[in-house]
Scaffold this active site. Structure first.
Site, PDB file in Angstrom:
ATOM      1  N   GLU A 170       0.841  -1.197   0.000  1.00 17.70           N
ATOM      2  CA  GLU A 170       0.000   0.000   0.000  1.00 17.70           C
ATOM      3  C   GLU A 170       0.880   1.252   0.000  1.00 17.70           C
ATOM      4  O   GLU A 170       1.877   1.328   0.727  1.00 17.70           O
ATOM      5  CB  GLU A 170      -0.899  -0.009   1.233  1.00 17.70           C
ATOM      6  CG  GLU A 170      -1.780   1.225   1.367  1.00 17.70           C
ATOM      7  CD  GLU A 170      -2.588   1.259   2.660  1.00 17.70           C
ATOM      8  OE1 GLU A 170      -3.618   1.942   2.693  1.00 17.70           O
ATOM      9  OE2 GLU A 170      -2.169   0.599   3.640  1.00 17.70           O
ATOM     10  N   LYS A 191      -9.789   1.022  -1.928  1.00 17.63           N
ATOM     11  CA  LYS A 191      -9.885   0.768  -0.487  1.00 17.63           C
ATOM     12  C   LYS A 191     -11.257   1.222  -0.015  1.00 17.63           C
ATOM     13  O   LYS A 191     -11.696   2.337  -0.322  1.00 17.63           O
ATOM     14  CB  LYS A 191      -8.780   1.526   0.246  1.00 17.63           C
ATOM     15  CG  LYS A 191      -8.667   1.174   1.726  1.00 17.63           C
ATOM     16  CD  LYS A 191      -7.424   1.829   2.341  1.00 17.63           C
ATOM     17  CE  LYS A 191      -7.209   1.400   3.774  1.00 17.63           C
ATOM     18  NZ  LYS A 191      -5.973   2.010   4.355  1.00 17.63           N
ATOM     19  N   CYS A 203      -5.130  -3.115   3.281  1.00 19.16           N
ATOM     20  CA  CYS A 203      -4.788  -2.852   4.680  1.00 19.16           C
ATOM     21  C   CYS A 203      -5.976  -2.917   5.639  1.00 19.16           C
ATOM     22  O   CYS A 203      -6.429  -4.000   5.999  1.00 19.16           O
ATOM     23  CB  CYS A 203      -4.082  -1.505   4.770  1.00 19.16           C
ATOM     24  SG  CYS A 203      -3.196  -1.238   6.338  1.00 19.16           S
TER      25      CYS A 203
END
Length: 511
Positions: free
Chosen positions: A267, A344, A378
């Site tokens: 990321e 995300k 994440c």
């Protein structure tokens, strides 16, 4: 009566076994009220002529004590509302078809004197192995329910089977089949003439061959063993975008040199490019480097083609022209030249406060030449709903590029990733950045350790960790994962999490 056993052998039936075969069959069915309880010698000869490998026996100290006899038939016939004689055709076995797609069991028995030794399970395992070897779709046969006559006054056949499945009633035939991974397809009426104890009913049962391949393909075959290349990226000062591409290409070249199918970056691994904008506010600086996102996508697409590898580009900021919102996105650049974006979905308080990032609103999986994969970034891995929805879509490998500054943050990502592997019966690969960026605000330090996690069962490592990198060190982690093990787990695992979910009580769906 205890019996001394010196040798147990599983092998194909031979015509010289006939006398012992007949004795064991007569003893196996002596309590039944059905005529012609044993196969005639000419019938066995016919079976051995048309399909010798399908006739299997258990031999104990040179005595045939059990057998499993089979034919190959067309699936349409096997699943139809048929009778036993439609299969054996007056013992002429005309339904046998070498080009058929189903292994049909026409008989299985164990001499009563040798029961309790799990010899029947050996016969069934041998049938399954034969089914897989011959690349047949399934094993199908009709099981009698000789215990049903004791309950027929109060239970319909369907009610009886429900109680057997729920272990409220033990049926020596059906209970054994269910425990051997056979599932009930339908009830058959008048299947076997004269089967009064079953009240003329039989239960059609099927075991599916999960390794079955419909049409063998010589090229572009979907791989069963997939090689993952995870890049544990060292944050370092970069003077320009070309330096960034040089560093990225070095790692792509390295993992593709080991014939990896995927290269996965972390990321926000492009964060070093923000150094030139450190005089700006954090939100302004990240919007400046979002201008590099499209050139990076194009360049990585070229890398994917030239290095023959699927690249997961970690993530980078993306300013959407339509809503002028900033998103944290990445790209799956496939080796066929195509690319797809993922966003995300769950944004951390830090990302929202300092950068003004927004969460995406698409939950998706991606079809690749190595199966169906999922990619989440994440913080997303800490929300089990996302990967569960992807698992329901058939995801086999979940990639999680992450960026964590402290070991606490990394521990959250790692432990949640391991949980996702277990609950979705899939592989989970994580990789992050390491090192520090003293000249970039809000990107001071990083803690990382790339790893690949597995489900927890006998076919996998006992701790559920396939491999892991050295913490906080720039390196690659190259790992092979076997997708066939996932198929075995789904069907035959110690626990079957995806199958045993109580969808009658709860369910999950994307809005």
């Amino acid at each position: 009566m205890e019996r001394q056993i010196n040798k147990v052998e599983l092998r194909n039936l031979e015509i010289e076994d006939y006398i012992e075969l007949k004795k064991s069959m007569v003893q196996s069915y002596e309590d039944e009220d059905i005529e012609d309880l044993y196969w005639k010698k000419d019938e066995i000869k016919r079976l051995l002529k048309i399909f010798p490998e399908g006739q299997i026996v258990i031999v104990v100290d040179d005595v045939v004590v059990g057998a499993a006899l089979s034919l190959i038939v067309d699936e349409t016939l096997a699943l139809s509302n048929h009778k036993y004689n439609d299969i054996i055709t007056d013992s002429k076995f005309k339904s046998h078809n070498d080009d058929g797609d189903v292994l049909y069991g026409i008989d299985v028995f164990i001499n009563p004197e040798y029961r309790g030794l799990r010899l029947g399970r050996r016969l069934y395992d041998a049938r399954k192995e034969l089914c897989e070897t011959l690349n047949l779709k399934s094993i199908i046969f009709a099981g009698r329910i000789p215990n049903y006559h004791n309950y027929s006054a109060e239970l319909t056949p369907k009610q009886y089977l429900e109680k057997v499945k729920n272990t409220e009633i033990h049926d020596s035939v059906i209970s054994f089949q269910i425990n051997n991974d056979f599932h009930i397809k339908r009830l058959l009426r008048n299947y076997l003439e004269g089967d009064h104890s079953s009240k003329d009913y039989a239960v059609l049962l099927e075991w599916n061959n999960i390794a079955y391949e419909k049409t063998p393909t010589l090229i572009n075959v979907k791989k069963s063993v997939v090689r993952l290349g995870l890049i544990q990226w060292q944050m370092r000062s970069l003077n320009n975008l070309d330096e960034f591409f040089d560093q990225a290409e070095f790692f792509i070249d390295a993992v593709s040199g080991y014939e990896s199918d995927f290269a996965c970056f972390p990321e926000l691994f492009i964060a070093p490019l923000m150094a030139d904008y450190n005089h700006m506010s954090e939100s302004e600086a990240i919007r400046e480097i979002s201008k590099f996102t499209e050139p990076i996508r194009k360049k990585f697409q070229e890398f994917a083609i030239s290095y023959n590898i699927n690249i997961i580009t970690g993530s980078m900021p993306f300013l959407d022209d339509e809503d002028e919102m900033l998103y944290n996105v990445g790209f799956l650049c496939k080796r066929d030249g195509s690319s797809e974006m993922y966003r995300k979905i769950h944004i951390t308080p830090n990302e929202r406060m300092y950068w003004g990032m927004q969460g995406g609103d698409v939950i998706q999986t991606f079809d690749t030449d190595c199966g169906k994969i999922g990619i989440i970034i994440c913080y997303d891995v800490e929300f089990p709903e996302l990967s569960r929805l992807m698992g329901d879509q058939g995801m086999e490998i979940l990639f999680v590029p992450y960026l964590t500054d402290t070991q606490n943050g990394y521990t959250r990502v790692r432990n949640c990733a391991q949980a996702r592997a277990i609950e979705n019966e899939c592989y989970v690969a994580i990789t992050g950045c390491v090192g520090n960026l003293p000249k970039v605000n809000n990107m001071d330090i990083q803690f990382g350790q790339a790893a690949v996690f597995t489900p927890s069962d006998f076919a996998f490592p006992t701790n559920g960790v396939k491999a892991e990198a050295t913490p906080n060190t720039e390196m690659t982690l190259i790992v092979d994962v076997d997708l066939n093990l996932l198929k075995e787990l789904h069907e035959h695992g110690s626990v079957r999490i995806k199958k045993d979910r109580r969808t009658d009580l709860y369910n999950l769906r994307a809005k």
